[in-house]
Design an enzyme around this catalytic site. Structure first.
Site, PDB file in Angstrom:
ATOM      1  N   ARG A 126      42.398  48.461   2.090  1.00 41.24           N
ATOM      2  CA  ARG A 126      43.387  48.888   3.489  1.00 41.24           C
ATOM      3  C   ARG A 126      43.895  49.375   3.730  1.00 41.24           C
ATOM      4  NH1 ARG A 126      38.362  46.301   7.580  1.00 41.24           N
ATOM      5  NH2 ARG A 126      36.972  48.547   6.668  1.00 41.24           N
ATOM      6  N   LYS A 287      20.619  45.257   4.604  1.00 39.22           N
ATOM      7  CA  LYS A 287      19.734  45.320   5.513  1.00 39.22           C
ATOM      8  C   LYS A 287      19.527  47.107   6.718  1.00 39.22           C
ATOM      9  CE  LYS A 287      19.677  40.787   7.500  1.00 39.22           C
ATOM     10  NZ  LYS A 287      20.213  40.017   8.866  1.00 39.22           N
ATOM     11  N   GLY A 443      32.278  47.985   2.410  1.00 43.29           N
ATOM     12  CA  GLY A 443      33.321  47.368   1.989  1.00 43.29           C
ATOM     13  C   GLY A 443      32.519  46.981   0.677  1.00 43.29           C
TER      14      GLY A 443
END
Ligand code: ADP
Ligand code: MG
Length: 518
Positions: A126, A287, A443
């Protein structure tokens, strides 16, 4: 700012604040943002100084860091860029190409929310992604006040979430000093900002140390805005948040988007609007809950959906399998069923694992074996795709021209359970090299690519986790929405962004039979 784009002369306002000439440059090596001690007690005098990392200073080829970038000779030469060369770029927003930043003080929002371990930045993607905008502004003769958040300090000072490690990485990439302030506000910080001369920059301390940031408090936004003449938002990863440093300041200062924001939006909007087909989405990770909305949106766009990781486990349950002790979300099974139904209606092929690696425990060194997903043992955990699923994935992707990948296919942090993720990373690199468009977000997925040194091979690596997902869901990103349209004059202020109102749920009527609403 002339970046090789057709230049539209910006109307420089007559009343543009003048930047007063600052004091002489500090001696070489000094990196202290003067007065930055305003934020904290008992700080050593040089604490804000950021030296380039050990790696950079040990390299013999590395020139000594400079305090200031000399403005470029005009006209500016344009290097190769992966962004639109047209003024009216994918964002439809006013970008820094339209800005003549000479002698302007720019408040630049970036997303330096990077993973840290032992006070060091683990992955600086980033930070690297913000470098083109920072360089372009400095070379254009601007001075920059950089603002970012890091983690979730919830309005309090948390020493482990200071931005200094990020400043060190930025200093390394820019080969110049990056002073940090001890606080985003305070007399010392104001002083450090006032002293900035064209070609210099300062990094404000974590804006989330102030509760006003996440509340989009107008007073906090006004203080940040008081540092600068213009606002540039290049923090794509924070653009889905309506905070003071993303939205509040844009209501006060003439505002622009930066080059990273532009390339992110361009890459993602190309996926949604004009993907080369067949178009495949590969969704893994732990998830389903955070990914339901994006899965529902993607089902309307893709030709093929490949599922892996814990996400696939929930879908296996939805299609009648039992997954033993594997991670899955019982509350999401209904959602998964709905997505499978939508896929069937649209003729989207969904690839669920046919076999998997099951482990006794989700730990290193545990016992593991490959089994068919029809026969998953009750007391084991599925932690990776099996070889037949990997082959099926390879075959399904053979003809695909566009790939969107989010989420690792297994518990890749444990190397024995990272086979499918590694295979997919290699396959994605091969596909990109053969001309397919490959966009990767998330990420952990990016970390997996980086472990294999393959990140650079992808068409686009998205720096925004939540922001990328929300964009792909088709939602407005407040940090982007608030920036005026491309081509609008310098003075144009944004249309103030308002949070969408939550849908009103019909009041429960326990006794009367439900009537059809009009
Ligand atoms: P990203 O950051 O790329 O969006 P996520 O955060 O959604 O990815 O998911 C990454 C996590 O999912 C990793 O920590 C990985 O260990 C975990 N994971 C992947 N597959 C499984 C699985 N089968 N069981 C449990 N956890 C899994
Ligand atoms: Mg993650």
């Amino acid at each position: 700012m002339n970046l090789g784009a057709p230049k539209m002369a910006p109307s420089r306002p007559a009343n543009r604040p003048q930047v007063k000439p600052g004091p002489p440059l500090p001696p070489k090596g000094a990196t202290q943002a003067s007065g930055a001690s305003a934020g904290g007690p008992s700080r050593p005098a040089n604490r804000q100084g950021s030296k380039p990392s050990a790696k950079s200073s040990s390299s013999p080829a590395t020139p000594a860091p400079v305090a200031r970038v000399a403005p470029r000779q005009r006209p500016l030469s344009s290097g190769p860029r992966r962004i639109a060369t047209n003024l009216y770029s994918a964002t439809g927003k006013r970008t820094i190409r339209e800005l003549d930043a000479r002698e302007m003080r720019v408040l630049l929002r970036v997303d330096f929310n990077v993973p840290l371990s032992d006070g060091k930045v683990v992955d600086d993607s980033r930070i690297r992604a913000a470098v083109p905008t920072i360089k372009a502004l400095l070379e254009d003769g601007a001075s920059i006040v950089i603002a970012s958040h890091l983690g979730r300090p919830d309005g309090k000072v948390v020493d482990g979430l200071r931005l200094r490690p990020a400043a060190e990485r930025l200093a390394h990439h820019l080969q110049m000093m990056v002073p940090t302030t001890g606080d985003a506000l305070g007399v010392g910080t104001e002083d450090a900002v006032k002293r900035l001369r064209p070609g210099e920059l300062v990094l404000l301390e974590n804006v989330r140390f102030h509760a006003g940031e996440e509340k989009n408090d107008p007073a906090f936004a006004a203080k940040l805005a008081s540092y600068a003449d213009v606002f540039v938002n290049d923090g794509f990863g924070a653009a889905h948040r309506a905070h003071a440093s993303t939205v509040g300041v844009a209501g006060i200062l003439p505002s622009y988007v930066g080059l990273l924001m532009e390339s992110e939006v361009e890459a993602l909007s190309n996926l949604l609007d004009k993907p080369s087909r067949p178009f495949a989405a590969i969704v893994g990770g732990g998830k389903v809950s955070g990914k339901v909305a994006v899965l529902e949106a993607l089902i309307q766009k893709v030709d093929l959906l490949i599922l892996g990781g814990g996400v696939a486990n929930t879908f296996l349950v939805a299609s009648g399998r039992s997954v033993g002790k594997s991670l899955y979300e019982s509350k999401m099974v209904e959602h998964a069923r709905r997505i499978l139904k939508l896929a069937a209606e649209r003729g989207v092929k969904v690839l669920l694992p046919v076999d998997g690696v099951v482990a006794k425990e989700v730990t290193r060194g545990t016992e593991f074996k490959v089994v068919a997903t029809e026969k998953l043992p009750a007391s084991w955990h599925m932690v990776d795709l099996g070889p037949d699923s990997i082959t099926a994935m390879r075959e399904a992707l053979a003809s695909v021209k566009t790939i969107l990948w989010n989420g690792p296919l297994g518990v890749f942090e444990i190397p024995a359970f990272g086979t499918a993720t590694r295979e997919l990373a290699k396959l994605a690199a091969e596909k990109a090299e053969a001309g397919a468009t490959v966009v990767v977000g998330g990420g952990d997925s990016i970390a997996a690519l980086q472990q294999l040194n393959l990140a650079g091979k992808m068409t686009h690596i998205s720096t925004g986790g939540g922001a990328s997902l929300e964009y792909l869901e088709g939602r407005d990103l407040p940090g982007l929405a608030v920036i005026p349209t491309a081509g609008s004059p310098f003075e144009t202020m944004p249309i103030l962004w308002e949070a969408p109102k939550p849908e009103k749920k019909p009041a429960p009527k326990p006794k009367a039979p439900a009537k059809k609403s009009e």
